[in-house]
Each structure stands twice: as structure tokens, then as C-alpha cells.
Design an enzyme around this catalytic site. Structure first.
Site, mmCIF file in Angstrom:
data_model
loop_
_atom_site.group_PDB
_atom_site.id
_atom_site.type_symbol
_atom_site.label_atom_id
_atom_site.label_comp_id
_atom_site.label_asym_id
_atom_site.label_seq_id
_atom_site.Cartn_x
_atom_site.Cartn_y
_atom_site.Cartn_z
ATOM 1 N N ASP A 1 28.874 49.099 33.065
ATOM 2 C CA ASP A 1 29.440 49.800 31.893
ATOM 3 C C ASP A 1 28.395 49.906 30.784
ATOM 4 O O ASP A 1 28.364 50.889 30.048
ATOM 5 C CB ASP A 1 30.655 49.031 31.340
ATOM 6 C CG ASP A 1 31.913 49.268 32.164
ATOM 7 O OD1 ASP A 1 31.990 50.306 32.851
ATOM 8 O OD2 ASP A 1 32.822 48.417 32.112
ATOM 9 N N LYS B 1 38.316 42.543 35.087
ATOM 10 C CA LYS B 1 36.855 42.456 34.929
ATOM 11 C C LYS B 1 36.397 41.054 34.521
ATOM 12 O O LYS B 1 35.292 40.649 34.863
ATOM 13 C CB LYS B 1 36.374 43.466 33.879
ATOM 14 C CG LYS B 1 36.429 44.898 34.373
ATOM 15 C CD LYS B 1 35.872 45.860 33.329
ATOM 16 C CE LYS B 1 36.065 47.290 33.760
ATOM 17 N NZ LYS B 1 35.525 48.258 32.806
#
Ligand code: NAP
Length: 288
Positions: free
Chosen positions: A109, A73
Site C-alpha cells: 500500500d 491486515k
């Protein structure tokens, strides 16, 4: 509900290192099936060395977009053309959209965590105090989400406190007046800080399958009934951490709602369609 691959099928997917047990293909292909869309979501496993080539492949193969998962990420950012502001601030991208060869990174997220906390946990965030265990990639998104919603105070406990210090240093400039305190995980102040808090989050990987006897909290007496205890882990569905919290009378929530909601948000970025989240979550809870 028909699902047929043909010459017009648009490809989306997930890039990660070990994604054999990822629930994302199941979540996205369920949505595709439910709305009869001409999309297909595939797993793309790659190594750190090949990450750059894999990202170039999104353009080369006209893939509409991908999710990015552990441990890429942060590493993926340097291969992108653009990064949306909150993802840039957090320093992590979990979604890439390919718009005519321009790759833009997003972090869904944050919204996934927020929505699960507010809708499934019925937790208001603003004015509350939270204790977060862990300072890895997902912890950054959690801290960002809580600060954005006006949390009063956050205590981060981590095995490597320097990583938590870095989160504080990176994020607090965007939230003047924010109140973040850092402690080592093995710290006696854990007791006092949990006593003062109404939210306790496990953002470590301790307790995740197959090591299901692990827990980040050294003593189960630290839980109290006035807590919402949130474990970001979703496999197993009820970790030892959550079982002990439940025994102490706390309200509990696992990582599945967040996973589903962040997925729905990514899906929206790729397709412009926002599926009904509760229905998708119930389907995944039933079949996962
Ligand atoms: P990460 O970047 O690898 O961070 C792992 C965290 O766990 C760090 O704080 C690390 O501490 C701590 N840790 C690991 N082993 C430990 C040990 N033996 N003792 C004490 N602390 C330990 O991972 P991540 O991406 O943040 O993911 C963390 C968890 O969140 C994973 O279980 C993942 O499945 C889950 N997650 C859930 C979602 C969702 O949508 N529900 C999304 C993302 C991640 P150090 O800093 O000291 O190494």
C-alpha cells in the site's frame, strides 16, 4: 491472450471478510490474461475465527501468495513466518508470499500510495504539508509513505484521536524530526490546517458506497484551489468529497490508481513480472 487452467496453474488470491465487490480479482486476472501467464487469482472469503486456518491453507495447498484486505491486515501478522521491515513498522500486511512453505508479509500500500501521488497527482511530497482525515489501517501506510518521502508536516484529524496518537507514537521513532499533529475530526482548527496545506487526504471510509451522501469534511468551503484532494475510496469513482473539492477548483484523485499500483507491486512479488502500470490502470478505469 490465452487463459487456460491446467495442472501447472499457480494460484494467487485475496483473503478478506467481505470481498464480493473487490476489484483485485479483476485487476490481477487482467494482468494474467495480458501476459498469458499460467496463474489464476481467486477470492477467499474467511471469518476472523478461521483466519489462522486460512493462512495455514496457503502452505498446505501450495498457493503462491495472497493479498490481505480489510479487516485482517493487522491480525494476519501473527500467523506469518517473516515480515518485511516496513510492513513490520507500519503494523499491517497486505501481501503474503509463499516461498517453499515460508510465508513472508509485505505492505505494498505504501508504494501504491506514493506512486499514485507522484505520478497521477504530480505531487512532490518533500517539504509539503498534508492534512489526513482518518486514522485506520490505510492511514498508517499513508503516513509512513509521506514521512519516508520527507513531508514537512502532517496533521491527522480522526473521530477517535487516540488512534491517531498511536500512529504518531508507532511511526515517528523511525523518522527523527518528523512533525505530526493530532486533532479530533470535529475541530475548528481543520480550517487553518487545510489553508496551510497543499495535500488533503480522505483516509476514512465516509462516502464509500452505498452511503454515498457521507463526507468527512463538515463544510465544503474548507476546500481551496491550491489543494490536491485525494480520496482513498474508489467506489464510487467520484465521492461527494471529491465532487465538492473539484467545485472549489482543487485537483482531485481517487483511490483506483493506488489500488492498481499496490496490486502490481504484489504481482511482482509473486511472479517477478512488473506489468506496465499505466496500461493496466487505463484498462481497469475502462472496465471497472
Ligand atoms: P478502517 O481501519 O476501518 O478505518 C476507518 C476510518 O474511518 C477510521 O479513521 C474511522 O474513524 C473513520 N470512520 C469510519 N466511520 C466514521 C464515521 N461515521 N465518522 C467519522 N469517522 C469515521 O479502514 P481502512 O482500512 O483504513 O480504510 C479506510 C478507507 O480507505 C476505506 O474506504 C477503504 O476502502 C479505503 N482504502 C483504499 C485503498 C486503496 O488502495 N485505494 C486501500 C485501503 C483502503 P475511527 O478511528 O474513529 O473509527
Amino acid at each position: 491472450m490465452k487463459n487456460e487452467i491446467n495442472g501447472k496453474t499457480k494460484i494467487i488470491g485475496i483473503i478478506g471478510r467481505s470481498i464480493e465487490n473487490s476489484l483485485s480479482p479483476l485487476i490481477h486476472n487482467q494482468i494474467i490474461l495480458k501476459y498469458s501467464l499460467n496463474f489464476c487469482y481467486l477470492p477467499f472469503q474467511t471469518t476472523k475465527t478461521n483466519l489462522g486456518k486460512a493462512i495455514q491453507g496457503i502452505k498446505a495447498l501450495n498457493i503462491r501468495g495472497v493479498n490481505i484486505t480489510f479487516p485482517y491486515k493487522e491480525k494476519v501478522i501473527k500467523f506469518l513466518d517473516e515480515v518485511e521491515e516496513s510492513a513490520r513498522r507500519i503494523g499491517a500486511v497486505n501481501t503474503i508470499v509463499n516461498n517453499k512453505g515460508i510465508l513472508t508479509g509485505y505492505n505494498t500500500d505504501v508504494i501504491g500510495f506514493k506512486k499514485s501521488l507522484q505520478e497521477d497527482g504530480k505531487f512532490a511530497i518533500k517539504g509539503e504539508k498534508a492534512v489526513i482525515l482518518g486514522a485506520g489501517g490505510v492511514s498508517r501506510a499513508v503516513v509512513y509513505a509521506l514521512l519516508e518521502e520527507g513531508i514537512e508536516g502532517i496533521c491527522i484529524f480522526n473521530r477517535t484521536p487516540e488512534k491517531a496518537e498511536k500512529i504518531k507514537k508507532d511511526l515517528s521513532p523511525f523518522f527523527p524530526g518528523s512533525n505530526i499533529n493530532i486533532f479530533p475530526l470535529e475541530e475548528e482548527r481543520l480550517k487553518d490546517k487545510i489553508e496551510e496545506a497543499h495535500l488533503l487526504v480522505n483516509a476514512t471510509s465516509l462516502g464509500m458506497s452505498p452511503k454515498i451522501d457521507n463526507t468527512p469534511l463538515p463544510d465544503e468551503k474548507l476546500f481551496h484551489s491550491d489543494l490536491l484532494v485525494y480520496d482513498l475510496i474508489y467506489y464510487p469513482a467520484k465521492t461527494l468529497f471529491l465532487r465538492q473539492a473539484e467545485k472549489a477548483g482543487a485537483k482531485i484523485i481517487n483511490g483506483l490508481p493506488m489500488l492498481v499500483y499496490q496490486g502490481i507491486e504484489s504481482f511482482y512479488l509473486w511472479t517477478g513480472l512488473k506489468p506496465e502500470s499505466k496500461e493496466i490502470l487505463e484498462t481497469i478505469q475502462r472496465i471497472a
